[in-house]
Scaffold this motif. Structure first.
Motif, PDB file in Angstrom:
ATOM      1  N   ALA A 273       0.844  -1.198   0.000  1.00 28.47           N
ATOM      2  CA  ALA A 273       0.000   0.000   0.000  1.00 28.47           C
ATOM      3  C   ALA A 273       0.881   1.249   0.000  1.00 28.47           C
ATOM      4  O   ALA A 273       1.915   1.301   0.676  1.00 28.47           O
ATOM      5  N   SER A 274       0.476   2.254  -0.735  1.00 28.05           N
ATOM      6  CA  SER A 274       1.309   3.430  -0.995  1.00 28.05           C
ATOM      7  C   SER A 274       1.872   4.091   0.256  1.00 28.05           C
ATOM      8  O   SER A 274       3.072   4.372   0.353  1.00 28.05           O
ATOM      9  N   LEU A 275       1.012   4.359   1.235  1.00 30.39           N
ATOM     10  CA  LEU A 275       1.439   5.139   2.397  1.00 30.39           C
ATOM     11  C   LEU A 275       2.379   4.380   3.322  1.00 30.39           C
ATOM     12  O   LEU A 275       3.054   4.992   4.146  1.00 30.39           O
ATOM     13  N   THR A 276       2.443   3.050   3.203  1.00 31.48           N
ATOM     14  CA  THR A 276       3.355   2.284   4.069  1.00 31.48           C
ATOM     15  C   THR A 276       4.813   2.629   3.785  1.00 31.48           C
ATOM     16  O   THR A 276       5.665   2.494   4.663  1.00 31.48           O
ATOM     17  N   TYR A 277       5.103   3.086   2.579  1.00 28.38           N
ATOM     18  CA  TYR A 277       6.491   3.409   2.227  1.00 28.38           C
ATOM     19  C   TYR A 277       6.999   4.624   2.990  1.00 28.38           C
ATOM     20  O   TYR A 277       8.203   4.774   3.189  1.00 28.38           O
TER      21      TYR A 277
END
Length: 329
Positions: free
Chosen positions: A224-228
């Motif tokens: 998922a995008s925000l986990t990065y």
């Protein structure tokens, strides 16, 4: 001539076949290239499998529209179109052809002359085939989008593949500390070629490991995008070169919103085919970087090699040797 095509979707070893087709004639701005070597890329895996299904809107809903495999080559110019000016017959060339067309899993291809560049004499045909796509992805992601700086902490997800192995070496030219993430089977060779730390993705989720990096090059984009964001330092940059379509859509949306509330950046690379390839060739000629090749293998193994690629077992760039018959006008 022999050409490898995919006429239906399914396991590569079942749907990828060698067929006999006519040698194409070059159009006005094209050159006919006798192919010496080609490589396996994500495109070939997606085309054979027909997955993710979203790609079938472009490739063909129920079966591939043309089934042409391959997007990298090295070879020699065998014939020239009426308006083509860049090369002469016998010139050795190399390139990523994806901007102009596919079909490098064949003995010959007729392609726009701008799809290739002159092959340096210092490179073998196998090396020349292995570097255009992967090296330009790594270079543009780290230098142009990631704005790599001296001494940074960098993580490469998918570090044992073609992009990762070139990306590591480019980062080391900037004296960066580089962590590589990949499967357990690749960790030993990744350590041997210079990674400072390696992570087995099945055992450790790098976004939850508590370590932060200045720059992340992601060859997978499977989270998922925000986990990065958790794995980035302030002002850190995350650059994706590809992955699952819905993850990429998320990255695109969040990437546009990120400047409103954070100094961190989420970016997706839109590859410019062969841009920076001469620079990479110069580095190879000076032996500042090396090409990690898995192979070469015979073209008869294409189906197995695409499966091998899709399972992530390859170490470096998978190269297929093409032994073409002599073209006669």
């Amino acid at each position: 001539m022999k050409a490898i095509k995919c006429e239906s979707y399914g396991p590569p070893e079942k749907v990828v076949r060698i067929t006999e087709v006519a040698i194409p004639s070059p159009k006005d701005n094209e050159v006919l290239i006798k192919i010496h070597a080609t490589t396996v890329n994500d495109y070939d895996w997606i085309l054979a499998l027909g997955k993710p299904y979203l790609y079938r809107l472009m490739l063909g809903l129920f079966k591939p529209k043309n089934g042409l495999l391959g997007m990298e080559l090295s070879g020699t110019v065998a014939a020239i179109g009426a308006k083509a000016k860049k090369f002469k017959i016998g010139d050795a060339v190399m390139g990523d052809t994806s901007e102009y067309g596919f079909g490098t899993f064949a003995e010959y291809i007729s392609i726009n002359e701008n799809a290739v560049i002159q092959k340096p004499r210092t490179l073998s045909f196998e090396e020349a085939a292995a570097i255009p796509h992967a090296s330009c992805l790594a270079l543009q992601a780290l230098r142009d989008i990631g704005e790599i700086k001296e001494g940074q902490k960098i993580l490469i997800n998918g570090g044992g593949g073609g992009v990762g192995t070139i990306g590591l070496q480019l980062a080391k030219l900037h004296n960066c500390a580089v962590t590589g993430v990949d499967s357990q089977e690749k960790l030993a060779i990744m350590t041997a070629i210079g990674y400072d730390q390696v992570i087995d993705y099945k055992k450790v989720n790098f976004t939850k490991a508590g370590k932060r990096y200045d720059l992340i090059l992601d060859c997978k984009s499977n989270k998922a995008s925000l986990t990065y964001l958790k794995a980035l330092n302030p002002n850190g940059r995350y650059v994706s070169i590809g992955g699952k379509p819905f993850n990429l859509i998320g990255l695109l949306l969040w990437g546009k919103l990120m400047p409103l509330f954070s100094s961190k950046r989420l970016k997706i690379l839109a590859l410019k085919s062969n841009s920076g390839l001469e620079f990479i060739c110069d580095l190879l000629a000076q032996r500042k970087i090396q090409c990690q090749i898995d192979g070469p293998y015979p073209m008869e193994d294409a189906g197995r090699l695409i499966q091998y690629f899709g399972e992530g077992k390859h170490k470096g760039k998978i190269v297929i040797s093409i032994k073409a018959q002599t073209h006669k006008e």
